[in-house]
Design an enzyme around this catalytic site. Structure first.
Site, short mmCIF file in Angstrom:
data_model
loop_
_atom_site.label_atom_id
_atom_site.label_comp_id
_atom_site.label_asym_id
_atom_site.label_seq_id
_atom_site.Cartn_x
_atom_site.Cartn_y
_atom_site.Cartn_z
N CYS A 202 0.87 -1.18 0.00
CA CYS A 202 0.00 0.00 0.00
C CYS A 202 0.91 1.22 0.00
CB CYS A 202 -0.97 -0.02 1.18
SG CYS A 202 -0.20 0.10 2.80
N CYS A 277 -1.23 2.00 -3.69
CA CYS A 277 0.11 2.58 -3.60
C CYS A 277 0.33 3.63 -4.71
CB CYS A 277 1.20 1.51 -3.63
SG CYS A 277 0.94 0.22 -4.82
N CYS A 281 2.80 1.82 -7.94
CA CYS A 281 2.56 0.39 -7.69
C CYS A 281 3.54 -0.42 -8.54
CB CYS A 281 1.13 0.02 -8.06
SG CYS A 281 -0.05 0.40 -6.76
#
Ligand SMILES: Cc1cc2nc3c(=O)[nH]c(=O)nc-3n(C[C@H](O)[C@H](O)[C@H](O)COP(=O)(O)O)c2cc1C
Length: 323
Positions: A202, A277, A281
């Site tokens: 995350c 995130c 990511c």
């Protein structure tokens, strides 16, 4: 999967260090990530017996290496190899200082009724040697080690003990040593093969991915090798996250956020589960990628954090069923 080796002899290059290194090398060869705690070279103060941890769940000594790094390592490790020579029929004073300080973890387990997510998978073994041939030479070490492993939520997975050892040379010349080490590592310590390596990511690695990682470790057991990370890791995990996970009996107090880059380098995940995130990511060629749409509970009221926790528990449970 992290394996830690606790080196308890005052001698940096003595018999204990030799035997421990051989075992840790074998664990590494079998795929574990290894770290050593060279106890006498660490600043680990002895327990004061003040009872603070039994009331508050933390050690009153909060400025030494035990509080800064060792509790965290003991929580992250799935394999704990504790090594000490026999000193007066027990472990060394240095090793005992570390062990006594795990009274904090004992308190969290027995007074606060919390358990570590890795409780079912973590294994502990001990290595010891002494200069004499005493019949009961390892009885003291054995008892100390078993109660230590219980405090750190590790199941006892065996030991290697050797009599008549005064030098590393004596240790090296023990007949069948390589076979003993291989048997301990592959037969008793290493988990089943074909574990899936999963990374939960995350933004800050302070709430959502920590919660997901804990449920995955608890529900997935030996089937999963779990790591968590964040694209912008926070300084520490969210205290409210620790609180709502404690409501479910989980102890996440000694976890700390880790960056995505570090996690990918250490873990080489086969499955990456992202949950907010952002643009950073990770995309790793060959890894299965999935994204869970979960709101960020940071800074929100406790009820919100609980709702996100329960949603994550469901998602992790479904995820494990699909494996
Ligand atoms: C303070 C001290 C106490 C010891 N007590 C015992 C003992 O009770 N029984 C024994 O067999 N050996 C005893 N020994 C010998 C050590 O266990 C042995 O030399 C061992 O190989 C040392 O390991 P190291 O090289 O890793 O320090 C003792 C050694 C020291 C320095």
């Amino acid at each position: 999967m992290l394996a830690i080796g606790i080196q308890g002899s005052p001698l940096k290059n003595g018999s204990t260090a030799y035997l421990l290194k051989r075992c840790m090398d074998e664990l590494k060869a079998q795929g574990a990530r290894i770290e050593f705690i060279d106890v006498p070279r660490k600043d680990i103060k002895p327990c004061r017996g003040c009872g603070f941890c039994e009331k508050k769940g933390f050690c009153v000594i909060n400025d030494d290496d035990m509080s800064k790094e060792t509790y965290g390592l003991l929580r992250e490790a799935e394999i704990v190899v504790a090594a000490s020579p026999v000193f007066f029929y027990s472990v060394t004073a240095q090793a005992k200082a570390l062990i006594d300080r795990t009274q904090t973890l004992w308190s969290r387990k027995y007074r606060f009724k919390l358990s570590d997510p890795l409780k079912k998978t973590r294994k502990g073994c001990f290595l010891s040697m002494g200069g004499s041939r005493g019949r009961q030479l390892f009885d003291g070490v054995d008892l100390v080690a078993r109660y230590f492993f219980d405090a750190i939520d590790a199941s006892f997975a065996g030991s290697l003990t050797y009599r008549d050892i005064e030098t590393p040379e004596d240790m090296r010349n023990v007949p069948g040593l390589s076979e003993d080490i291989k048997q301990l590592v592959t037969g008793n310590l290493m988990p089943a093969e074909n574990r899936k390596k999963v990374l939960f990511a995350c933004r800050e690695n302070a709430c959502r991915s920590q919660i997901a990682g804990a449920f995955a470790q608890r529900l997935g057991g030996e089937r999963l090798d779990v790591m968590t990370a964040g694209s912008l890791p926070a300084k520490e995990v969210d205290p409210l996250m620790i609180q709502v996970m404690a409501e479910k009996g989980f102890d996440l107090a000694f976890r700390s956020p880790r960056s995505l880059d570090q996690a990918i380098a250490l873990h080489q995940p086969e499955i990456i589960v992202t949950m907010g995130c952002g643009e950073v990511c990770p995309h790793i060629p060959g890894a299965v990628q999935m994204d869970w749409d979960l709101p960020d509970p940071a800074g929100k009221p406790v009820e919100f954090m609980e709702k996100v926790r329960d949603e994550i528990e469901e998602k992790v449970s479904e995820f494990i069923n699909t494996l």
